[in-house]
Motif scaffolding. Structure first.
Motif, mmCIF file in Angstrom:
data_model
loop_
_atom_site.group_PDB
_atom_site.id
_atom_site.type_symbol
_atom_site.label_atom_id
_atom_site.label_comp_id
_atom_site.label_asym_id
_atom_site.label_seq_id
_atom_site.Cartn_x
_atom_site.Cartn_y
_atom_site.Cartn_z
ATOM 1 N N VAL A 77 0.807 -1.293 -0.078
ATOM 2 C CA VAL A 77 -0.016 0.123 0.100
ATOM 3 C C VAL A 77 0.908 1.225 0.022
ATOM 4 C CG1 VAL A 77 -1.673 1.372 1.150
ATOM 5 C CG2 VAL A 77 -2.133 -1.129 1.033
ATOM 6 N N ALA A 78 1.894 1.263 0.943
ATOM 7 C CA ALA A 78 2.996 2.385 0.836
ATOM 8 C C ALA A 78 3.545 2.685 -0.578
ATOM 9 C CB ALA A 78 3.998 2.055 1.735
ATOM 10 N N ALA A 79 3.805 1.658 -1.150
ATOM 11 C CA ALA A 79 4.552 1.651 -2.562
ATOM 12 C C ALA A 79 3.588 2.300 -3.348
ATOM 13 C CB ALA A 79 4.779 0.275 -2.835
ATOM 14 N N MET A 80 2.339 1.715 -3.433
ATOM 15 C CA MET A 80 1.423 2.465 -4.514
ATOM 16 C C MET A 80 1.030 3.842 -4.109
ATOM 17 S SD MET A 80 0.527 0.171 -6.660
ATOM 18 C CE MET A 80 -0.812 1.039 -7.133
ATOM 19 N N ARG A 81 1.093 4.173 -2.816
ATOM 20 C CA ARG A 81 0.796 5.715 -2.677
ATOM 21 C C ARG A 81 1.905 6.475 -3.205
ATOM 22 N NH1 ARG A 81 -2.617 7.428 1.344
ATOM 23 N NH2 ARG A 81 -1.010 9.215 1.776
ATOM 24 N N TRP A 82 3.261 5.987 -3.150
ATOM 25 C CA TRP A 82 4.526 6.749 -3.870
ATOM 26 C C TRP A 82 4.452 6.529 -5.427
ATOM 27 C CZ3 TRP A 82 8.400 9.279 -1.741
ATOM 28 C CH2 TRP A 82 8.686 9.243 -0.510
ATOM 29 N N ASP A 83 4.028 5.571 -5.899
ATOM 30 C CA ASP A 83 3.680 5.310 -7.296
ATOM 31 C C ASP A 83 2.447 6.176 -7.955
ATOM 32 O OD1 ASP A 83 5.310 3.800 -8.910
ATOM 33 O OD2 ASP A 83 4.206 1.875 -8.262
ATOM 34 N N MET A 84 1.337 6.102 -7.099
ATOM 35 C CA MET A 84 0.384 7.094 -7.537
ATOM 36 C C MET A 84 0.612 8.613 -7.469
ATOM 37 S SD MET A 84 -3.109 5.204 -6.340
ATOM 38 C CE MET A 84 -2.738 5.011 -4.509
ATOM 39 N N SER A 85 1.820 8.986 -6.523
ATOM 40 C CA SER A 85 2.141 10.479 -6.637
ATOM 41 C C SER A 85 3.178 10.727 -7.746
ATOM 42 C CB SER A 85 3.099 10.581 -5.257
ATOM 43 O OG SER A 85 4.171 10.014 -5.285
ATOM 44 N N ASP A 86 3.165 9.834 -8.641
ATOM 45 C CA ASP A 86 4.261 10.248 -9.844
ATOM 46 C C ASP A 86 3.787 9.200 -10.820
ATOM 47 O OD1 ASP A 86 6.008 11.055 -11.693
ATOM 48 O OD2 ASP A 86 7.775 10.081 -10.680
ATOM 49 N N LEU A 87 2.596 9.072 -11.572
ATOM 50 C CA LEU A 87 2.009 8.047 -12.589
ATOM 51 C C LEU A 87 3.185 8.144 -13.765
ATOM 52 C CD1 LEU A 87 -1.637 8.934 -12.264
ATOM 53 C CD2 LEU A 87 -0.335 7.044 -11.256
ATOM 54 N N GLU A 88 3.684 8.881 -14.268
ATOM 55 C CA GLU A 88 4.583 8.923 -15.349
ATOM 56 C C GLU A 88 6.095 8.647 -14.865
ATOM 57 O OE1 GLU A 88 4.066 12.382 -17.426
ATOM 58 O OE2 GLU A 88 1.937 12.183 -17.805
ATOM 59 N N ARG A 89 6.396 8.259 -13.641
ATOM 60 C CA ARG A 89 7.579 7.737 -12.960
ATOM 61 C C ARG A 89 8.715 8.711 -13.818
ATOM 62 N NH1 ARG A 89 6.078 1.481 -13.375
ATOM 63 N NH2 ARG A 89 4.500 1.295 -11.930
ATOM 64 N N ARG A 90 8.701 9.852 -13.327
ATOM 65 C CA ARG A 90 9.619 11.018 -13.927
ATOM 66 C C ARG A 90 10.590 11.256 -12.687
ATOM 67 N NH1 ARG A 90 6.930 15.062 -18.509
ATOM 68 N NH2 ARG A 90 6.192 13.060 -19.708
ATOM 69 N N THR A 91 10.401 11.122 -11.284
ATOM 70 C CA THR A 91 10.915 11.577 -10.355
ATOM 71 C C THR A 91 11.410 10.601 -9.439
ATOM 72 O OG1 THR A 91 8.789 12.010 -8.930
ATOM 73 C CG2 THR A 91 9.447 13.622 -10.243
ATOM 74 N N ARG A 92 12.122 10.828 -8.278
ATOM 75 C CA ARG A 92 12.535 10.047 -7.222
ATOM 76 C C ARG A 92 11.581 9.378 -6.605
ATOM 77 N NH1 ARG A 92 15.201 13.624 -4.537
ATOM 78 N NH2 ARG A 92 17.134 13.410 -5.590
#
Length: 370
Positions: free
Chosen positions: A226-241
């Motif tokens: 769930v924590a991983a998904m929260r980080w993922d959903m904050s950067d859907l295009e995966r351009r940041t840290r």
């Protein structure tokens, strides 16, 4: 190869315009016939120098740990075995943690070398945990006398409390490391420490819970996911840290989810029959669907051993004794290669089944957005 977070950093620093970075992403996506997010970029090495530095740092940490432990043990003098073990843990752990931090100031903060940074992070959190554990170990006789501990059950509870405290402080060390270096794997290390603390606290307070360690680990794995998904959903295009942090969290969550599930099913308790094999395959297909939906492959890798064993058992029971391993490797290897080759269309189909929730997942469209 440059990571998405480095491209974003170049844009922030003014080395690239946003338009140039977007055009580059679009070009790469078009040439590979897949969206950039589907590549799940992971840079462990930037050159052979990373391996060179890692070997050198490992030698230094091993030497420093031995020297620090020997020095503190010599200072405290002779004593009972817990006294000597605790002294070695304190001296070696503190020396390794301090040295790891000093080396990280250069190789992590300035050079941003991934592989050496992982080693130095492990050195810091491992050294901090060893130091805290050593402080307890060296005081075991005093603790047992003060707390009137006389039975094995009480000693087990004390060990659980010690593990919980050491894990908590180790997680705090990881938090301090994150605040200073913002290194993506640090968050995953802290999450694993939290899971370890939870196991220690629960098993120390409820001794019967030792029979339910797999269930506890599964809950910890789901929380990490769930924590991983929260980080993922904050950067859907995966351009940041943030996407890099999510990658490591998924990598930590996957074994915490897969291994307890299959162990509770008793997959490795002996040769499995057709019904159990079917259940294993069904679970693997479910994990594949989740992996496709969230665009992360860690779950597939962590559960691979179990589906291999299930298929091997089926071939073995069907009479192909000598060729069971070969047939298993051929079938599973072909399936995984097909999944890799058709990842994008299969992912598009999986995400399409999720309705409105698809908006919270990485995009499936071709190309990168500006």
């Amino acid at each position: 190869m440059y990571s998405e977070s480095e491209l974003a950093g170049a844009v922030e620093a003014g080395a690239l315009t946003p338009e140039a970075a977007a055009a580059f992403r679009n070009h790469v996506a078009a040439s590979r016939a897949t969206p950039a997010v589907d590549e799940e970029h992971f840079r462990l090495l930037s050159g052979f120098n990373d391996i060179f530095v890692t070997i050198a740092a490992a030698l230094i940490l091993l030497a420093i740990g031995k020297l620090g432990g020997s020095l503190v043990a010599a200072m405290v003098g002779a004593g009972p075995e817990p006294h000597i073990i605790g002294a070695n843990l304190i001296g070696g752990g503190a020396a390794v943690a301090a040295t790891s931090w000093m080396l990280a100031e250069y190789f992590t903060a300035r050079r941003r070398l991934a592989l050496p940074s992982i080693l130095l992070l492990l050195g810091l959190v491992g050294g901090a945990g060893a130091t805290i554990a050593g402080l307890f170990v060296i005081n075991i006789p005093w603790l047992e006398t003060s707390l009137h501990i006389t039975t094995e059950l009480q000693r087990g509870r004390l060990a659980g409390v010690v593990a919980a405290v050491a894990g908590t402080l180790t997680a705090l060390a990881a938090l301090v490391h994150w605040r200073r270096f913002m290194f993506p794997i640090t968050v995953a290390a802290g999450a694993l420490a939290v899971v370890g603390v939870s196991v220690g606290v629960i098993t120390s307070l409820i001794p019967a819970a030792r029979d339910w360690v797999n269930a506890i680990l599964l809950v910890g794995g789901l929380g990490t996911f769930v924590a991983a998904m929260r980080w993922d959903m904050s950067d859907l295009e995966r351009r940041t840290r943030r996407a890099d942090v999510a990658f490591w969290l998924h990598l930590a969550a996957a074994p915490l989810i897969a291994h307890p599930v299959f162990h509770m099913l008793g997959v490795f308790d002996g040769e499995i029959g057709a019904p159990m094999a079917a259940l294993v395959f069904a679970l693997y297909l479910f994990f594949a669907f989740v992996a496709l939906a969230v665009d992360r492959r860690a779950l597939l890798v962590s559960s691979l051993a179990y589906v291999l064993w299930a298929m091997y058992s089926l071939f073995h029971q069907s009479g192909a004794v000598e060729l069971s391993a070969a047939f298993t490797g051929l079938v599973i290897g072909s399936a995984l290669l097909s999944l890799s080759a058709f990842w994008h269309p299969m992912r598009r189909a999986a995400v399409g089944l999720l309705g409105g929730f698809a908006r919270r997942l990485p995009p499936t469209q071709q190309g990168a957005l500006a």
